[in-house]
Design a protein around this motif. Structure first.
Motif, PDB file in Angstrom:
ATOM      1  N   ALA A 146     -69.152  -1.530  53.796  1.00 21.92           N
ATOM      2  CA  ALA A 146     -68.153  -1.084  54.673  1.00 21.92           C
ATOM      3  C   ALA A 146     -67.165  -2.196  54.804  1.00 21.92           C
ATOM      4  CB  ALA A 146     -68.921  -0.641  55.978  1.00 21.92           C
ATOM      5  N   ALA A 147     -67.344  -3.438  54.817  1.00 25.12           N
ATOM      6  CA  ALA A 147     -66.641  -4.460  55.095  1.00 25.12           C
ATOM      7  C   ALA A 147     -65.294  -4.501  54.189  1.00 25.12           C
ATOM      8  CB  ALA A 147     -67.358  -5.616  55.563  1.00 25.12           C
ATOM      9  N   GLU A 148     -66.061  -4.521  52.807  1.00 28.10           N
ATOM     10  CA  GLU A 148     -64.887  -4.591  51.742  1.00 28.10           C
ATOM     11  C   GLU A 148     -64.196  -3.223  51.786  1.00 28.10           C
ATOM     12  OE1 GLU A 148     -68.534  -5.044  50.495  1.00 28.10           O
ATOM     13  OE2 GLU A 148     -68.050  -6.467  48.933  1.00 28.10           O
ATOM     14  N   ALA A 149     -64.661  -2.245  52.004  1.00 27.92           N
ATOM     15  CA  ALA A 149     -63.853  -0.661  52.122  1.00 27.92           C
ATOM     16  C   ALA A 149     -63.045  -0.869  53.145  1.00 27.92           C
ATOM     17  CB  ALA A 149     -64.931   0.375  52.180  1.00 27.92           C
ATOM     18  N   MET A 150     -63.336  -1.360  54.452  1.00 27.44           N
ATOM     19  CA  MET A 150     -62.317  -1.395  55.222  1.00 27.44           C
ATOM     20  C   MET A 150     -61.055  -2.452  54.966  1.00 27.44           C
ATOM     21  SD  MET A 150     -62.054   0.460  58.229  1.00 27.44           S
ATOM     22  CE  MET A 150     -60.859   0.243  59.619  1.00 27.44           C
ATOM     23  N   ASP A 151     -61.488  -3.670  54.442  1.00 30.95           N
ATOM     24  CA  ASP A 151     -60.482  -4.513  54.107  1.00 30.95           C
ATOM     25  C   ASP A 151     -59.378  -3.972  52.984  1.00 30.95           C
ATOM     26  OD1 ASP A 151     -61.649  -6.504  55.829  1.00 30.95           O
ATOM     27  OD2 ASP A 151     -62.822  -7.500  54.388  1.00 30.95           O
ATOM     28  N   GLY A 206     -67.752  -8.659  61.597  1.00 30.73           N
ATOM     29  CA  GLY A 206     -67.785  -8.110  60.364  1.00 30.73           C
ATOM     30  C   GLY A 206     -68.989  -8.414  59.487  1.00 30.73           C
ATOM     31  N   ARG A 207     -69.818  -9.008  60.296  1.00 23.84           N
ATOM     32  CA  ARG A 207     -71.348  -9.429  59.365  1.00 23.84           C
ATOM     33  C   ARG A 207     -72.296  -9.060  60.137  1.00 23.84           C
ATOM     34  NH1 ARG A 207     -73.270 -15.504  58.257  1.00 23.84           N
ATOM     35  NH2 ARG A 207     -75.153 -15.189  57.038  1.00 23.84           N
ATOM     36  N   ALA A 208     -73.317  -8.468  59.423  1.00 25.51           N
ATOM     37  CA  ALA A 208     -74.396  -7.691  59.924  1.00 25.51           C
ATOM     38  C   ALA A 208     -75.483  -8.905  60.402  1.00 25.51           C
ATOM     39  CB  ALA A 208     -74.982  -6.525  59.247  1.00 25.51           C
ATOM     40  N   HIS A 209     -76.101  -9.099  61.273  1.00 35.22           N
ATOM     41  CA  HIS A 209     -77.369 -10.005  61.655  1.00 35.22           C
ATOM     42  C   HIS A 209     -78.652  -9.342  61.818  1.00 35.22           C
ATOM     43  CE1 HIS A 209     -74.463 -13.688  61.933  1.00 35.22           C
ATOM     44  NE2 HIS A 209     -73.685 -12.807  62.360  1.00 35.22           N
ATOM     45  N   ALA A 210     -79.495  -9.145  61.010  1.00 31.23           N
ATOM     46  CA  ALA A 210     -80.674  -8.514  61.146  1.00 31.23           C
ATOM     47  C   ALA A 210     -81.584  -9.404  61.891  1.00 31.23           C
ATOM     48  CB  ALA A 210     -81.150  -8.075  59.650  1.00 31.23           C
ATOM     49  N   LYS A 242     -72.670   6.155  58.908  1.00 38.36           N
ATOM     50  CA  LYS A 242     -73.889   5.699  58.551  1.00 38.36           C
ATOM     51  C   LYS A 242     -74.224   3.978  59.145  1.00 38.36           C
ATOM     52  CE  LYS A 242     -76.170   4.468  54.029  1.00 38.36           C
ATOM     53  NZ  LYS A 242     -76.118   4.526  52.518  1.00 38.36           N
ATOM     54  N   GLU A 243     -73.068   3.348  59.139  1.00 43.70           N
ATOM     55  CA  GLU A 243     -73.289   1.794  59.636  1.00 43.70           C
ATOM     56  C   GLU A 243     -73.329   1.803  61.147  1.00 43.70           C
ATOM     57  OE1 GLU A 243     -74.167  -0.495  57.642  1.00 43.70           O
ATOM     58  OE2 GLU A 243     -74.089   0.687  55.787  1.00 43.70           O
ATOM     59  N   GLY A 244     -72.827   3.011  62.009  1.00 44.61           N
ATOM     60  CA  GLY A 244     -72.816   2.887  63.333  1.00 44.61           C
ATOM     61  C   GLY A 244     -71.464   2.011  63.796  1.00 44.61           C
ATOM     62  N   GLU A 245     -70.423   2.001  62.922  1.00 43.88           N
ATOM     63  CA  GLU A 245     -69.241   1.301  63.121  1.00 43.88           C
ATOM     64  C   GLU A 245     -68.157   2.327  63.912  1.00 43.88           C
ATOM     65  OE1 GLU A 245     -68.552  -1.503  62.652  1.00 43.88           O
ATOM     66  OE2 GLU A 245     -69.912  -2.543  60.987  1.00 43.88           O
ATOM     67  N   GLY A 270     -64.801   4.033  46.400  1.00 45.32           N
ATOM     68  CA  GLY A 270     -66.058   3.392  45.448  1.00 45.32           C
ATOM     69  C   GLY A 270     -66.726   2.375  46.430  1.00 45.32           C
ATOM     70  N   TYR A 271     -66.028   1.700  47.113  1.00 44.15           N
ATOM     71  CA  TYR A 271     -66.714   0.781  48.064  1.00 44.15           C
ATOM     72  C   TYR A 271     -67.408   1.583  49.073  1.00 44.15           C
ATOM     73  CZ  TYR A 271     -64.803  -3.761  46.868  1.00 44.15           C
ATOM     74  OH  TYR A 271     -64.364  -4.974  45.881  1.00 44.15           O
ATOM     75  N   ALA A 272     -66.784   2.575  49.718  1.00 40.62           N
ATOM     76  CA  ALA A 272     -67.401   3.396  50.850  1.00 40.62           C
ATOM     77  C   ALA A 272     -68.767   4.001  50.223  1.00 40.62           C
ATOM     78  CB  ALA A 272     -66.301   4.321  50.990  1.00 40.62           C
ATOM     79  N   ARG A 273     -68.725   4.575  49.405  1.00 42.97           N
ATOM     80  CA  ARG A 273     -69.783   5.227  48.500  1.00 42.97           C
ATOM     81  C   ARG A 273     -70.854   4.274  48.280  1.00 42.97           C
ATOM     82  NH1 ARG A 273     -66.615   9.250  44.281  1.00 42.97           N
ATOM     83  NH2 ARG A 273     -66.434  10.999  45.583  1.00 42.97           N
ATOM     84  N   ALA A 274     -70.701   3.102  48.078  1.00 39.56           N
ATOM     85  CA  ALA A 274     -71.596   2.115  47.803  1.00 39.56           C
ATOM     86  C   ALA A 274     -72.097   1.548  48.974  1.00 39.56           C
ATOM     87  CB  ALA A 274     -71.139   1.015  46.757  1.00 39.56           C
TER      88      ALA A 274
END
Length: 496
Positions: free
Chosen positions: A185-190, A454-458, A218-221, A178-182
């Motif tokens: 990424a960080a919550e899914a991984m944790d 684990g935090r994205a900085h734009a 998708k996130e390039g992780e 569910g986290y992954a489809r949404a």
């Protein structure tokens, strides 16, 4: 020959259902009719079970509708096998007949709600489950969690997950998925990491892996994708799981590691058409058209039948690498050799192929011969080609078609502005920009991002102050100097 009894026929029908033996089961059904054993509540229920297990749902429904008073067991069997819409209709009939929902009916109904994305009715079933004391059942609560997750109500899914007295590997995987489809990424991984230690058997359960890898792609992780890869290598089932292998190939491809994608592909024991298509796409996006073509030819020579996605991948690869004659040959072979009817996407790939090569007029002629109405993707490919080659006349035609098809897409206006600007038609640029202002269109600024802890900085175009840019460039120069010195030192030491 002794006359069969309802009991003996019932036992035989259950054996046929367990084995999926439809033909012997139908013969037993005929004997029950001829022998006068029907109607019989137990025998009718066993017939419903037989036909549901054998995939003959219409026959199961005929038997069920002929029952004077179907039992709750018969309802549950048909509920579990029915498509979503029919399942909810059957649930209404069940309640109207005075039956009480149980731990079999609720999960089946919730699965139907999940498929239909009907969170309103699913929430009502949640209330039923709590009032009837069914929530502690792991199958019921797991179905609730899945329904909320598929409906996009992740906060409700998390609440169900946290309140569950017991969680199995299926529930953990459902929450991770569910986290992954949404795209979280960080919550899914944790949650995935927690599940490895807290959930029984989850360490060897691969069901959530493809979705996790899709998020990483998708996130390039890349690092997180490699971590998952490492965990799966320790899993005995990994080598034979095609879905996981395909997701790994896709993840490495989208993270820029074509060699790693190829290595995973080569190590897969079993491959399907998705595996080959993913690798072809990998080489295509990396500009390795010749290699993509070689993989395609190898795939065909091994007897793997290409599908529409395969052709989209190989035609795109040919387009990005300028392999015009190869792309034309493959497009011609789609229907004639492989029996795959070209879709709008395939025609768009061909327009892109011809347009990139500078054959704009040929691309226009190709569009005129299409058996279908050109869509936005096709006109977009033509407009991009015109921007590449500064073709104003055809570019205007493509752009104005796109203005009709995609009224709110500002990028089409920006592309046409770029064409006008490239050929020095400043009056047309001013007119188009005025039109954009009238429509309230604003170009989205370019954006880059970096992941730190684990935090994205734009970082948006023009959003960084000048003094910070100078500092960043100074740090970058120092890094490049250090890397250059390190490489020189390595070259020096290689002589000794």
């Amino acid at each position: 020959m002794p006359r069969p009894t309802a009991g003996s026929l019932s036992a035989l029908l259950r054996r046929c259902a367990a084995l999926g033996a439809l033909s012997p089961g139908m013969q037993l059904h005929a004997r029950a009719l001829v022998g006068g054993c029907l109607p019989d509540a137990t025998l009718d229920t066993d017939l419903v079970l037989l036909y549901c297990r054998c995939g003959a749902l219409h026959r199961a429904r005929q038997v069920f509708d002929g029952m004077p008073s179907p039992s709750m067991h018969a309802y549950n069997i048909l509920l579990a096998a029915s498509p979503p819409g029919a399942a909810l209709e059957l649930l209404a009939r069940l309640l109207a007949a005075g039956h009480r929902l149980d731990r079999y009916a609720v999960p089946a109904a919730l699965r139907a709600c999940a498929e239909l994305r009907d969170a309103v009715f699913g929430t009502a079933l949640h209330g039923f489950a709590v009032r009837l004391g069914l929530f502690p059942n792991v199958v019921v609560s797991g179905a609730l969690l899945d329904m909320y997750a598929k409906a996009g109500l992740l906060d409700d899914a998390v609440r169900v997950f946290d309140e569950m007295p017991k969680r199995d590997a299926v529930v953990w995987n459902c929450m991770v998925t569910g986290y992954a489809r949404a795209g979280r990424a960080a919550e899914a991984m944790d949650l995935f990491r927690r599940g490895q230690f807290e959930a029984v058997n989850m360490a060897n359960d691969l069901r959530a892996m493809p979705n996790m890898l899709n998020v990483c792609a998708k996130e390039g992780e890349l690092m997180k994708g490699r971590e998952i890869h490492g965990r799966m290598v320790r899993c005995l089932a990994f080598d034979s799981d095609i879905a996981v292998g395909n997701a790994l190939v896709d993840m490495y491809a989208k993270c820029g590691h074509a060699d790693a994608a190829r290595a995973v592909f080569a190590g897969m024991k079993d491959k399907n058409v998705v595996s080959w298509s993913t690798l072809i796409s990998c080489y295509g996006v990396h500009g390795m058209g010749e290699e993509a073509l070689r993989i395609y030819e190898e795939m065909v020579s091994r007897g793997v039948k290409p599908n529409c996605i395969t052709f989209t991948s190989i035609l795109s690869s040919c387009s990005h690498s300028g392999l015009v004659s190869d792309g034309q040959r493959i497009f011609e072979a789609m229907n004639k050799v492989h029996g795959v009817e070209p879709t709008a996407d395939h025609y768009a790939c061909m327009v892109d192929l011809l347009g990139r090569a500078g054959a704009i007029e040929e691309a226009v002629g190709f569009i005129r011969k299409m058996p279908m109405e050109p869509g936005a993707s096709l006109w977009g490919a033509l407009l991009s080609a015109c921007a590449m080659h500064n073709n104003v006349d055809v570019g205007e035609i493509a752009a104005y078609r796109l203005f009709e098809l995609e009224e709110d897409n500002v990028s089409n206006y920006v592309t046409l502005c770029g064409i006008y600007d490239a050929v020095g038609r400043s009056d047309c640029v001013a007119g188009l920009r005025s039109r954009m202002r009238e429509l309230g269109m604003v170009k989205t600024p370019g954006c880059s991002w970096v992941d730190v802890k684990g935090r994205a900085h734009a970082f948006y175009q023009g959003s960084i102050p000048r003094y910070l840019r100078r500092q960043m460039l100074w740090v970058l120069d120092q890094l490049l100097e250090d890397m250059g010195a390190s490489e020189s030192e390595d070259e020096y030491m290689s002589f000794y």
